[in-house]
Design a protein around this motif. Sequence first.
Motif, PDB file in Angstrom:
ATOM      1  N   VAL A  22     -18.143 -11.779  45.067  1.00 25.98           N
ATOM      2  CA  VAL A  22     -19.162 -11.651  44.223  1.00 25.98           C
ATOM      3  C   VAL A  22     -18.779 -10.735  42.825  1.00 25.98           C
ATOM      4  O   VAL A  22     -17.518  -9.960  43.241  1.00 25.98           O
ATOM      5  CB  VAL A  22     -20.317 -10.932  44.729  1.00 25.98           C
ATOM      6  CG1 VAL A  22     -20.770 -12.084  45.979  1.00 25.98           C
ATOM      7  CG2 VAL A  22     -20.267  -9.569  45.601  1.00 25.98           C
ATOM      8  N   ASN A  23     -19.300 -10.755  42.025  1.00 25.68           N
ATOM      9  CA  ASN A  23     -18.881  -9.867  40.937  1.00 25.68           C
ATOM     10  C   ASN A  23     -19.694  -8.442  41.099  1.00 25.68           C
ATOM     11  O   ASN A  23     -19.088  -7.510  41.642  1.00 25.68           O
ATOM     12  CB  ASN A  23     -19.380 -10.515  39.565  1.00 25.68           C
ATOM     13  CG  ASN A  23     -19.212  -9.991  38.346  1.00 25.68           C
ATOM     14  OD1 ASN A  23     -18.765  -8.592  38.421  1.00 25.68           O
ATOM     15  ND2 ASN A  23     -19.278 -10.116  37.293  1.00 25.68           N
ATOM     16  N   ASP A  24     -20.936  -8.409  40.919  1.00 26.82           N
ATOM     17  CA  ASP A  24     -21.819  -7.116  41.089  1.00 26.82           C
ATOM     18  C   ASP A  24     -22.645  -7.052  42.188  1.00 26.82           C
ATOM     19  O   ASP A  24     -23.688  -7.819  42.482  1.00 26.82           O
ATOM     20  CB  ASP A  24     -22.609  -6.866  39.697  1.00 26.82           C
ATOM     21  CG  ASP A  24     -23.306  -5.712  39.740  1.00 26.82           C
ATOM     22  OD1 ASP A  24     -23.009  -4.846  40.490  1.00 26.82           O
ATOM     23  OD2 ASP A  24     -24.061  -5.354  38.587  1.00 26.82           O
ATOM     24  N   TYR A  25     -22.285  -6.248  43.188  1.00 30.41           N
ATOM     25  CA  TYR A  25     -22.787  -6.336  44.474  1.00 30.41           C
ATOM     26  C   TYR A  25     -23.945  -5.175  44.658  1.00 30.41           C
ATOM     27  O   TYR A  25     -23.262  -4.013  44.409  1.00 30.41           O
ATOM     28  CB  TYR A  25     -21.692  -6.204  45.408  1.00 30.41           C
ATOM     29  CG  TYR A  25     -22.218  -6.385  47.066  1.00 30.41           C
ATOM     30  CD1 TYR A  25     -22.472  -7.590  47.503  1.00 30.41           C
ATOM     31  CD2 TYR A  25     -22.350  -5.049  47.796  1.00 30.41           C
ATOM     32  CE1 TYR A  25     -23.383  -7.461  48.938  1.00 30.41           C
ATOM     33  CE2 TYR A  25     -22.539  -5.021  49.054  1.00 30.41           C
ATOM     34  CZ  TYR A  25     -23.127  -6.343  49.596  1.00 30.41           C
ATOM     35  OH  TYR A  25     -23.410  -6.464  50.886  1.00 30.41           O
ATOM     36  N   SER A  26     -24.960  -5.284  45.018  1.00 34.21           N
ATOM     37  CA  SER A  26     -25.918  -4.452  45.207  1.00 34.21           C
ATOM     38  C   SER A  26     -26.281  -3.996  46.729  1.00 34.21           C
ATOM     39  O   SER A  26     -26.589  -4.879  47.643  1.00 34.21           O
ATOM     40  CB  SER A  26     -27.449  -4.974  44.678  1.00 34.21           C
ATOM     41  OG  SER A  26     -28.279  -4.056  44.907  1.00 34.21           O
TER      42      SER A  26
END
Length: 368
Positions: free
Chosen positions: A86-90
Amino acid sequence: MKLQKREKAYLLLADGVIFEGTAIGKKGTRGGEICFNTGMTGYQEIYSDPSYYGQIIVNTNSHIGNYGTIETEQESDGAKISGIVVNDYSYLFSRKTAEGSLQEYLEKNGVVGIADIDTRMLVRHIRNKGAMNAIISSELSGQELENELEKVPSMDGLELSSLVSTKEPYYEGEESSQIRAAVLDLGIKKNILRSLSSRGVYCKVFPAKTSFEEMQKWGADGYFISNGPGDPAAMPYAVETVTKILEQNIPLFGICLGHQIMAIACGISTYKMHHGHRGLNHPIKNVESGLSEITSQNHGFAINEKDVENSELVEATHIHLNDKTIAGIKVKGKKAFCVQYHPESSPGPHDSRYLFDQFIDLIKESKK
C-alpha cells in the motif's frame, strides 16, 4: 490505539526491481504472485476472498486501513492473501461500526505487508511487465531475499482450490426451501451463498474434489460451480465433475473459476493473462440484451476467444468492453451458463444480480 514503531521492509519482484518501505501487518517474509486491485473500497473483502489465495495484493487506492475491519465484511473464514502493498497506511480508523483496526486484522491473520510504496509506479510496472512473483520481508534483504523469492512457485499450472475449499459438506439457507442447489466449493465467497439463499435456495456446499456421483446423491435441482484460486488447467477433477453435470443437462451456473472449468469441459482452452482483471469498475456487455454492466472482477486466467468463436458447443453471452475477452458463455442445447465476474458484488450496484434469478428460473423451468 498505540501507534506502531516504523520498521523497514523490502519488496523484491522477480525481474529484480526492489522497493524499500515500511513494515505493516505481521513481521516476517511472504512470497506470491503480485497483482493489483483498482477498487476504491472493500479491502477486507479482497483480503478474505479465497480467489486471492497465495497472491500479494497491491491496493491502487492511496489510503488503506482508514475505516477498519468488521466481521460482516469477511468473504471467508479469514484472510487468504500472502501479503499487501500500500501507499498510505492508516493504523487508526474512524468508522463507528468497525470492530478493529486493519493492523490488528493483518496480525491476527498472519499477513505480511509493506507501506510507503509508490504504488502508482509499481502498478505501471506490473501493467508493462505483467504479473510476476514477488516477496515482502521485514527480516531479510540482499541475497537472502533473492534466495527466498526463487522458492515461490509459479501461478501457471498451480492447483490451489483444494487448499481453500471446505473439508466437509455444509448447508446454507432454509431446509424447507423448494429449490436445492449443490455447490462445488472451489474457493467460494460467502456473499455468493447469501445471494442464493436470499432467493429461496437451500444449498449444500461440497469440497472441491467431490465427484458428481457423490453430489448427485443429495438430489439437487441445480448445480453451482464457484470462484477460486489457481490455474483452471490444473484441475482435471473439477472438469470431470462439470462434464458429468453437463451430460445430465441439469441447470448449471458457474462464476469465475467455475466459468473457466465449464469452458474446459466444453473443449475451450484457457490462458494466463498478462496482468489479469482485478477491480470494481470493469465494463461488460451482455451481447444478448445489448445492455452493459459495471462489474467486480478478480481473475488472472481467461478462456480462449478463438476457441469460443469456433466452438459448436458454446457461444459467448458477455464481452469485456476494455479488451474484448470473453466474460460469459452458455452451452448450446443445455441449461448451463457461466460468467467471468462476480454478480454477488455491488459495483453497479446491482447490474449483474439478474444472473442468480436466471439460474433459479432455469431450475423452476426444469422442475415443471
